[in-house]
Design a protein around this motif. Structure first.
Motif, PDB file in Angstrom:
ATOM      1  N   VAL A 128       6.586  16.513   3.083  1.00  0.00           N
ATOM      2  CA  VAL A 128       7.544  15.985   4.040  1.00  0.00           C
ATOM      3  C   VAL A 128       7.464  16.805   5.315  1.00  0.00           C
ATOM      4  O   VAL A 128       7.538  18.027   5.282  1.00  0.00           O
ATOM      5  N   LYS A 147       4.239   2.684   1.704  1.00  0.00           N
ATOM      6  CA  LYS A 147       5.094   3.558   0.894  1.00  0.00           C
ATOM      7  C   LYS A 147       4.551   4.986   1.000  1.00  0.00           C
ATOM      8  O   LYS A 147       3.370   5.236   0.792  1.00  0.00           O
ATOM      9  N   HIS A 148       5.451   5.918   1.292  1.00  0.00           N
ATOM     10  CA  HIS A 148       5.026   7.318   1.444  1.00  0.00           C
ATOM     11  C   HIS A 148       5.064   8.041   0.099  1.00  0.00           C
ATOM     12  O   HIS A 148       6.066   8.041  -0.585  1.00  0.00           O
ATOM     13  N   ILE A 149       3.936   8.644  -0.275  1.00  0.00           N
ATOM     14  CA  ILE A 149       3.928   9.480  -1.469  1.00  0.00           C
ATOM     15  C   ILE A 149       3.598  10.909  -1.058  1.00  0.00           C
ATOM     16  O   ILE A 149       2.452  11.227  -0.768  1.00  0.00           O
ATOM     17  N   PRO A 150       4.614  11.755  -0.979  1.00  0.00           N
ATOM     18  CA  PRO A 150       4.378  13.114  -0.508  1.00  0.00           C
ATOM     19  C   PRO A 150       3.840  14.019  -1.607  1.00  0.00           C
ATOM     20  O   PRO A 150       4.242  13.899  -2.771  1.00  0.00           O
ATOM     21  N   LEU A 206       0.825  -1.208   0.000  1.00  0.00           N
ATOM     22  CA  LEU A 206       0.000   0.000   0.000  1.00  0.00           C
ATOM     23  C   LEU A 206       0.865   1.266   0.000  1.00  0.00           C
ATOM     24  O   LEU A 206       1.977   1.278   0.508  1.00  0.00           O
ATOM     25  N   SER A 207       0.305   2.324  -0.581  1.00  0.00           N
ATOM     26  CA  SER A 207       0.982   3.614  -0.530  1.00  0.00           C
ATOM     27  C   SER A 207       0.078   4.614   0.166  1.00  0.00           C
ATOM     28  O   SER A 207      -1.141   4.536   0.059  1.00  0.00           O
TER      29      SER A 207
END
Lengths: 501, 334, 147
Positions: free
Chosen positions: B172, B192-195, B165-166
């Protein structure tokens, strides 16, 4: 029938004496700050927010909206008169608008810009009234890969609209992208090329770059050749556009309006992109592309219409989704929230008077703008006759105050001075600043979406062609590039053969 | 009457200029003493170190209106954004400690105190608290077409499928990222980080389903939930809130999980006690005004006035807490 | 020929590219999937370097020399000086006096300006600025000198 009812409600709201008064106050103030370089709508609206506490929310929003589109309108005035783009979207207007002024056609340029904007504003208002929800869905279709490809298309058109060397235009654009890199990387949070200067963490201010490269270097150019400057002052030929001007302009205005209405919906720079794309399109379609950059009226009419239509439709994501598409819209959301109105998908049902009143007031505001501005054109043109030794220190000082007002600090003024040096260097080396500015504006958007697309696709580059929107845009960019580059290669080859024989 | 309002500002500016000009001409020393006796004797400023229109900006503007009525002087809200809120905060801290310059301090600055490699200001040492103003919750949201119906669904799936998963955040160091990192670290998730850069594109991508999950704010998400474009799963406060309706606290599934964003005002550390208490009184008075209170509550915020000392220790605790999360989550200072 | 515009422009771009690449190498580059902050700058830097070399080559083959007059340099220098002075002075001298000083420096860029004219223009602009920005718009801008 419903539509008619809504319009009646809107008319009813917008035509109250108070709302008309504040609408006028808004567009008047907007024009004024648009004309004063650097003073943008965001600080102005911030300044006026306290006044709106005591107002009815509809009235407040009508006034704030007026400031916004009024300033878009006023921005082109300085672009045409003194080569000073106050907003990112008026950079394009400088290219041919100021050239027209230099040829004594400032009045024509201003009038066409005003009329084109009015037409575009009217159409865009109708578009919002009729298609706001479906256009909002169009904005939702745009994901990271699509934004990336859209930016690529925009940058390609910037290189195409260069009238000098394509290579140097490409290099300027890359330089612009590099300037845009300065600051905190939005994906990792790392600071890049800031050399530890805290003021640079948020990147370089657009206005500082624009003033350095356009306004200040233009002043130096004028000072070094006083003769040409005097011609501008004395050689004011026709103030009003004639029939042939109209004949040349109406199609670009139509196309610009369509482009602007569509692209304006996209959050983050849609309106800016639309004016550049319109310029590139007009240059491509023109039977005399060599006149672009030398005062072609189509190069003013199209982008101005696009820019104004885009400014209008950029209200759509905010009004229908509650998602502000730029800084000004974020302020509007703020102003509404102070009155406990939360913009979002349900605003049309919950606050019909606000929604439809705003839409109708936009059209009234555009009408006011044209009534206000047409008589002013004569005055603006006379302003060009002011002796230059009074004009240029005035421009320098007003620019400095404008930059100061953005963040309330002097740092950006220093930056503007440094960019002035670069701008001077650029003009000496015959490099064009326009692609640099576009690279600067779009570079961050390009990188951000490029990286985000690959984050989402987990490193698969194919995401740029599997998304249909992105694929079409990329194909378009490649085609444009081929069309422009191919003839010049062929020509060069011919020249080479000619030399050999 | 409303137009009157338009003109008091400029007229005041002229007066201020004439008055201060006269003082400058007549030798300003004597007037300095006169000024100290009755605080406040002239216009005050609250620096908002964020963009105009941002959440904290609106809160301060609502409060400033009420405070100015009680202090009998106008209060100017000045936006000095940049550097994750630290530039404006630092400039406020270095202004004259006479109570005429206040600054909005929020969880963002507490986080940035540990997140930035070169921190331009030490909030605890250079500022002192006046009062806490508000606290608020975030909402865990998924796209409407997502299969997750509850917080439990999400946690179960995320645990069984690490790294699949994201999640989206508005940038940030944003509240959204830190909150999710805190959750990840408490439950042991791998997302998963999606900034994004601000909320605009984040909400667009969430609605369109290009990212799986994220934390939304009470100013943006409820409308989208109501319209069926997003689905809310839970909130980060410990109790259910009015704006978020039936949404359960995440703490139901993850005991002890609580994250609230907060806003308060501070002044330079050297500001005298009696001036601080005067400001505090005006602020807490304004916050108990039903009209201001109601407006803040309609934005989904909890009004939480506190004493200056309480606010100081609260800020201290928050800075330590986020430093810990940042360290444990492995977010490198930038 | 040595100082042709394109050769100079190419050199300028090459220097910028070099700085960009150096800066990018110091950052985390990453992979296409997990791009670091240095990935994109490195790409752009390399691209710019390639184009810079192409521009230089073109300049060596055909190129026109840079024309630069002394008067131009003087004008350029003084305009930048004026902007710098404005930035430096504003926080110390307040708006009206800063405007006066800036106007003085800027008008020196034009060699033929008389002192009387400079003074009158400077005073009018200072008055305009005070009325517009300090009074009518009430911008938060320092008006009085303070050290």
């Amino acid at each position: 029938m419903d539509f008619l009812n809504n319009i009646v409600l809107g008319l009813d709201t917008a035509f109250s004496a108070t709302n008309l008064l504040y609408c006028f106050a808004g567009v008047f103030l907007g024009t004024a700050i648009g004309v004063l370089p650097g003073l943008g709508p965001v600080p102005t609206i911030a300044m006026l927010l306290p006044i709106t506490y005591t107002l009815d929310p509809v009235t407040a929003i009508i006034m704030l909206a007026g400031i916004y589109y009024g300033s878009q309108y006023g921005g082109s005035t300085t672009a045409i008169l003194v080569n000073l783009p106050g907003e990112s979207s008026s950079v394009v207007t400088c290219l041919d608008g100021h050239e027209m002024a230099k040829r004594g056609r400032a009045g024509v340029a201003l009038a066409i810009a005003a009329l084109g904007s009015f037409f575009a504003g009217t159409v865009a208002t109708l578009v919002i009234a009729g298609f706001a929800p479906s256009l909002a869905n169009f904005a939702l279709e745009f994901g990271a890969p699509d934004y990336f490809s859209l930016v690529v298309l925009g940058l390609v058109s910037a290189v195409i609209l260069a009238h000098g060397s394509i290579l140097k235009a490409f290099a300027s654009m890359l330089l612009g992208i590099i300037l845009g890199l300065i600051g905190t990387d939005s994906i990792s949070g790392a600071s890049r090329y800031t050399f530890g200067v805290v003021e640079l963490f948020d990147g370089i201010e657009f206005v500082a770059v624009a003033m350095g490269f356009f306004a200040f270097s233009e002043i130096i150019r004028n000072l070094s050749s006083p003769a040409s400057r005097d011609i501008v002052a004395t050689k004011i030929i026709n103030v009003w556009p004639n029939l042939s001007d109209f004949r040349k302009s109406w199609k670009p205005v139509l196309r610009g309006t369509a482009l602007g209405s569509l692209l304006g919906v996209l959050p983050g720079g849609g309106a800016t992109l639309s004016s550049w794309t319109s310029y590139a399109l007009e240059k491509r379609l023109s039977s005399h592309p060599e006149e672009f950059g030398k005062g072609a009226i189509e190069g003013v009419a199209g982008p101005e219409a696009a820019n104004n239509a885009g400014a209008q439709t950029s209200f759509i994501p905010m009004l229908t989704l509650g998602i502000p598409s730029n800084g000004v819209m974020a302020m509007m959301v703020g102003a509404m929230m102070i009155h406990s109105i939360v913009p979002g998908p349900s605003i049309i049902e919950k606050e019909p008077a606000l929604f439809w009143g705003l839409i109708v007031s936009m059209w009234i505001g555009n009408l006011m703008l044209i009534v206000l501005n047409m008589p002013l054109i004569g005055l603006w043109v006379k302003l060009l006759k002011v002796p230059y030794d009074i004009m240029f220190p005035f421009i320098v000082v007003v620019c400095c105050v404008g930059i100061y007002s953005i963040k309330g600090g002097v740092f950006d003024i220093y930056m503007a001075a440094i960019f002035g040096v670069f701008g001077f260097l650029f003009s000496k080396l015959e490099c064009e600043p326009a692609p640099l500015l576009l690279g600067f504006i779009l570079g961050p958007m390009m990188e951000e979406n490029f990286r985000r697309a690959l984050l989402i696709s987990r490193g698969e580059f194919s995401i740029f062609v599997t998304s249909p929107v992105s694929c079409v845009l990329l194909l378009l960019a490649v085609t444009l590039l081929m069309v422009v580059v191919a003839p010049s290669i062929r020509r060069r080859r011919k020249e080479a053969f000619a030399e050999e024989s | 009457m409303q137009l009157d309002n338009l003109w008091t500002g400029p007229r005041r500016a002229l007066l201020r200029y004439l008055v201060s000009g006269a003082i400058a001409l007549g030798g300003g020393l004597a007037s300095q003493d006169a000024r100290a006796t009755a605080f406040p004797s002239h216009e005050l400023t609250i620096i908002v170190p964020f963009e105009p229109g941002a959440n904290g900006d609106i809160i301060i503007r609502l409060l400033a209106e009420g405070m100015s009525k009680r202090l009998g002087q106008s209060i100017v809200v000045e936006n000095k954004s940049g550097g994750g809120g630290m530039i404006g905060t630092a400039s406020a801290a270095r202004s004259k400690p006479d109570g005429y310059t206040m600054v909005l301090v929020a969880n963002v600055q507490a986080v940035n105190s540990s997140l930035m490699k070169t921190v331009p200001i030490n909030i605890e040492a250079e500022l002192r608290g006046v009062t806490l103003i508000t606290k608020g919750t975030s909402i865990l949201v998924v796209p409407a077409k997502s299969t997750f119906q509850t917080v439990g669904d999400f946690l179960r799936y995320a645990k069984e499928h690490p790294g699949v998963l994201s999640y989206a955040s508005s940038g940030v160091g944003s509240t959204g990222q830190l909150t999710m990192e805190y959750l990840k670290f408490m439950v042991g998730l791998d997302l998963k980080h999606i900034p994004y850069k601000g909320g605009t594109q984040m909400y667009t991508d969430l609605v369109a389903g290009r990212v799986d999950i994220g934390f939304g704010s009470t100013s943006g998400a409820p409308e989208l939930i109501e319209a069926g474009k997003l689905r809310g799963l839970g909130i980060t406060s410990l109790q259910k809130m009015e704006v978020t309706g039936d949404l359960p606290p995440i703490a139901t599934d993850v005991p002890g999980f609580e994250v609230e964003h907060w806003q308060g005002i501070m002044v330079p550390a050297a500001t005298p006690e009696e001036i601080v208490s005067k400001l505090h009184q005006a602020a807490s008075n304004a916050l108990s005004d039903p009209e201001i209170r109601g407006k803040l509550e309609r934005l989904g915020l909890k009004v939480m006035a506190s004493s200056p000392a309480e606010f100081d220790s609260f800020v201290h605790a928050e800075i330590i807490r986020w430093a810990d999360v940042i360290q444990k989550a492995g977010i490198r200072p930038q | 020929m040595n100082l042709s515009k394109d050769v100079l422009a190419g050199t300028f771009f090459l220097i910028v590219a070099a700085i960009t690449i150096c800066g990018a190498v110091g950052l985390d580059i990453g992979s296409p999937e997990e791009m670091g902050p240095g990935y994109f700058p490195l790409t752009v830097g390399v691209l710019l370097a390639m184009i810079a070399v192409a521009v230089m080559f073109k300049g060596v083959k055909v190129g026109s020399a840079v024309e630069l007059s002394l008067q131009e340099l003087r004008g350029a220098g003084l305009i930048f000086a004026a902007v710098f002075v404005f930035a430096w002075a504003l926080d110390h001298l307040g708006l009206p006096i800063t405007v006066l000083v800036t106007t003085f420096v800027a008008m020196k860029a034009q060699s033929q300006a008389s002192l009387k004219r400079i003074a009158s223009v400077g005073l009018s602009i200072a008055l305009f600025c005070w009325l517009t920005f300090g009074f009518a718009l009430d911008l938060h801008i320092p008006l009085l000198p303070s050290w």
